[in-house]
Write an enzyme that holds these catalytic residues in place. Sequence first.
Site, PDB file in Angstrom:
ATOM      1  CB  SER A   1      28.769  -5.605 -12.198  1.00  0.00           C
ATOM      2  OG  SER A   1      28.987  -6.981 -11.979  1.00  0.00           O
TER       3      SER A   1
ATOM      4  CG  HIS B   1      29.954  -4.182  -8.128  1.00  0.00           C
ATOM      5  ND1 HIS B   1      29.576  -3.686  -6.890  1.00  0.00           N
ATOM      6  CD2 HIS B   1      29.288  -5.347  -8.274  1.00  0.00           C
ATOM      7  CE1 HIS B   1      28.718  -4.523  -6.330  1.00  0.00           C
ATOM      8  NE2 HIS B   1      28.526  -5.547  -7.149  1.00  0.00           N
TER       9      HIS B   1
ATOM     10  CG  ASP C   1      29.086  -8.888  -8.593  1.00  0.00           C
ATOM     11  OD1 ASP C   1      28.498  -8.468  -7.584  1.00  0.00           O
ATOM     12  OD2 ASP C   1      28.994  -8.349  -9.710  1.00  0.00           O
TER      13      ASP C   1
ATOM     14  CG  MET D   1      28.736 -14.740  -6.911  1.00  0.00           C
ATOM     15  SD  MET D   1      27.694 -15.089  -8.335  1.00  0.00           S
ATOM     16  CE  MET D   1      27.322 -13.429  -8.882  1.00  0.00           C
TER      17      MET D   1
ATOM     18  CG  HIS E   1      28.087  -7.610  -3.975  1.00  0.00           C
ATOM     19  ND1 HIS E   1      27.129  -7.722  -4.961  1.00  0.00           N
ATOM     20  CD2 HIS E   1      27.491  -8.047  -2.826  1.00  0.00           C
ATOM     21  CE1 HIS E   1      26.020  -8.196  -4.443  1.00  0.00           C
ATOM     22  NE2 HIS E   1      26.215  -8.407  -3.151  1.00  0.00           N
TER      23      HIS E   1
ATOM     24  CG  MET F   1      26.659 -11.853  -3.572  1.00  0.00           C
ATOM     25  SD  MET F   1      26.280 -11.697  -5.324  1.00  0.00           S
ATOM     26  CE  MET F   1      27.819 -11.000  -5.892  1.00  0.00           C
TER      27      MET F   1
ATOM     28  CG  MET G   1      21.553  -7.535  -3.291  1.00  0.00           C
ATOM     29  SD  MET G   1      22.831  -7.101  -4.479  1.00  0.00           S
ATOM     30  CE  MET G   1      22.313  -8.012  -5.949  1.00  0.00           C
TER      31      MET G   1
ATOM     32  N   GLY H   1      22.236  -9.719 -15.538  1.00  0.00           N
ATOM     33  CA  GLY H   1      21.204  -9.737 -16.580  1.00  0.00           C
ATOM     34  C   GLY H   1      19.799 -10.067 -16.115  1.00  0.00           C
TER      35      GLY H   1
ATOM     36  CG  ASP I   1      24.594  -5.201  -7.593  1.00  0.00           C
ATOM     37  OD1 ASP I   1      24.459  -5.286  -8.828  1.00  0.00           O
ATOM     38  OD2 ASP I   1      25.375  -5.915  -6.939  1.00  0.00           O
TER      39      ASP I   1
ATOM     40  N   GLY J   1      19.877  -5.154 -12.439  1.00  0.00           N
ATOM     41  CA  GLY J   1      18.877  -4.693 -13.402  1.00  0.00           C
ATOM     42  C   GLY J   1      18.857  -3.193 -13.612  1.00  0.00           C
TER      43      GLY J   1
ATOM     44  N   GLY K   1      25.876  -4.001 -14.679  1.00  0.00           N
ATOM     45  CA  GLY K   1      26.634  -5.055 -15.345  1.00  0.00           C
ATOM     46  C   GLY K   1      26.305  -5.128 -16.815  1.00  0.00           C
TER      47      GLY K   1
END
Length: 214
Positions: A6, A31, A33, A35, A64, A66, A135, A143, A173, A175, A195
């Site tokens: 990520s 990946h 992200d 947002m 992805h 969001m 998710m 993180g 996706d 952790g 990530g």
Amino acid sequence: MQVSPSLLCADFTNLGETIEMINRSDADMLHLDVMDGVFVPNISFGFPIIKTVAKICKKPLDAHLMIVEPQKWIPQLRDLGVKIMNVHQEACNHLHRTIYQIREAGMEAGVTINPATPVMLLQDIICDVDMVLIMSVNPGFGGQKFIPHSVDKVRELRALIKRTGSKAKIQVDGGVNASTGRLLAEAGADCVVAGSYVFNAPDPNEAIRSLKVL
Ligand code: DX5
Ligand code: ZN
């Protein structure tokens, strides 16, 4: 196991070098992200950055989204060469229409579910998607701590895919590291997003490889 690092967790001061590192790595895709500060409580990056990345990245791009109303951005993502477009089930009022619009645009279509969204809500769309993204943290930040119940959801999704004959791949996706990745592999995940585990590692490709072997 396929691995999609990520970009959100990378060092943005040197984006070019980061992408070169990904190109040389064993990663299967990259990946992205996106947002909007509405669907999730954070804003990441948008088209100018994706365009820059797409120019130099040799790995397939896995977006992805969001964001609310993700269907508005299908043509732009297609034009930038994105391979997989993942939209959130919770963000789409007409998920079936959006999935077909993504496929008609020539991209692979993925549906993403938040930690509180049950797998069974996917039963009427599972045969129409190329990917389901589970998710394993609440979306918005890199993180965060892995939510253990996600492993049960992967198992349930694997059973749904088998029962329906769907061709959907399972991606997870949030952790992900070598130990949570192992649990996900055992439960039937096909691909993990990572990530901080990759980008905070002294040797990012070593971290990628530690997930690939799972
Ligand atoms: C979270 C993002 C993730 C995130 C993963 O909203 O969707 O892709 O960057 O980061 P880690 O692997 O650190 O949880
Ligand atoms: Zn993500």
